[in-house]
Design a protein around this motif. Structure first.
Motif, PDB file in Angstrom:
ATOM      1  N   LYS A   1       0.859  -1.184   0.133  1.00  0.00           N
ATOM      2  CA  LYS A   1      -0.050   0.007   0.144  1.00  0.00           C
ATOM      3  C   LYS A   1       0.964   1.477  -0.041  1.00  0.00           C
TER       4      LYS A   1
ATOM      5  N   GLY B   1      -4.078   5.001   0.310  1.00  0.00           N
ATOM      6  CA  GLY B   1      -4.612   5.614   1.725  1.00  0.00           C
ATOM      7  C   GLY B   1      -5.510   6.787   1.038  1.00  0.00           C
TER       8      GLY B   1
ATOM      9  N   GLU C   1       0.720   5.547   0.766  1.00  0.00           N
ATOM     10  CA  GLU C   1      -0.334   6.418   1.569  1.00  0.00           C
ATOM     11  C   GLU C   1      -1.127   7.383   0.763  1.00  0.00           C
TER      12      GLU C   1
END
Length: 327
Positions: free
Chosen positions: A114, A146, A116
């Protein structure tokens, strides 16, 4: 280092971030060891918001950061980008398939599951931005990013995108010599709770000590054809910035720290991301977040470097392709 929030729903990060474009060799030769030392220095200074892109060195910047993350596992906030397809001819692709494929490739190089913040590096004008944001929103729901960001866009685009799903950050060039975001982007971001990420806050090396010398740039350095670095513009810009350099030196500040402090003080939602490929240059910025200008300092800076002082456009016509202009 002081902390600022990366958008109203984002994490807290160091007020000064780090731009990793130089790791890709765009401004001169680099190597992995020097890049790793630079990231060490960034962490030591409290710089924990790192910005890269899939095209910086065609993956080199992401790879270097990924190897550093694997070796050290630091707690950092990452941003990367997609949307530019190198040429010739250079083009832009904001399609759902392209965005997803490039994100998967970036995550693999970064050794992350992932990031952000994921930016659309340049907007594909033929595709409604609302459709693009729907794609990005799905990636947020899947936990792959994110939040999303936009780069080099106009206030109208920001509002259209934000109405579909809240935007976390907008990244445009901003510094003492590039002030266009003051014509609406900075205000729009503040109104909507979006972080404004200022890239090239040190004028692509002109606020360094000493400033960059175009005659010493390697043949592939794109600044060699940038209007502000060609004559007679470069000499005029150097003369203007030297007055600011003398002002900063008299105050006991490096030129870079003083220029960065100015950018920081234009709004609490602003996060500058100066870039370099060496720890030595990075250390010139340290303490910029602690500098406080008096009213007299602000008046003098405005006198020395008034809005619009720079000679030459910030991009050539070829370099400007894909940037939204709104004034």
């Amino acid at each position: 280092m002081k902390r600022r929030q990366l958008g109203q729903d984002g994490p807290m990060v160091g007020a000064i971030g780090f731009g990793a474009m130089s790791f890709g060799g765009l401004f001169g030769a680099t190597n992995d060891d020097a890049s790793m030392e630079c990231l060490d220095a960034a962490l030591a200074a409290g710089i924990d918001f790192w910005d890269t892109a899939n095209i910086y060195g065609m993956g080199i910047s992401e790879r270097v950061i990924g190897e550093y993350l694997s070796a050290h596992n630091p707690d950092v906030v990452l941003a990367t980008k997609c949307g530019i397809v190198p040429g010739p001819p250079r083009r832009f692709d904001n399609s759902a398939d392209h965005i997803r494929a490039e994100l998967e490739s970036s995550l693999k190089k970064l050794n992350r599951d992932k990031v952000e913040l994921y930016y659309i590096h340049r907007r594909e004008q033929e595709r409604p931005v609302e459709d693009v944001v729907e794609t990005l929103a799905s990636l947020i729901e899947e936990g792959l990013i994110g939040g999303y960001g936009l780069s080099e866009v106009a206030p109208s685009t920001i509002r259209r995108a934000h109405a579909v799903h809240p935007c976390r950050a907008v990244q445009n060039e901003y510094s003492l010599w590039t002030r266009q975001p003051e014509l609406g982007v900075i205000q729009t971001c503040a109104e909507l709770g979006i972080a404004f990420v200022a890239f090239s806050p040190l004028a692509r090396g002109m606020f360094g000590d000493p400033p960059v010398d175009p005659t010493a740039m390697h043949g592939g350095d794109w600044r060699r054809t940038n209007p502000r670095f060609v004559e007679p513009n470069h000499t005029a810009n150097r003369a203007a910035i030297d007055t600011f350099r003398n002002f900063a030196a008299a105050k006991g500040w490096t030129t870079a720290a003083a220029a960065l402090a100015w950018t920081l003080q234009q709004g609490e939602h602003i996060l500058p991301i100066p870039g370099t490929r060496t720890a030595a240059h990075l250390n010139e910025w340290i303490g910029a977040d602690e500098i406080t200008f008096s009213d007299a300092d602000k008046t003098e800076i405005t006198r020395l470097l008034p809005a619009g002082f720079a000679h030459g456009d910030r991009y050539s016509y070829e370099q400007l392709v894909g940037v939204e202009r709104y004034s």
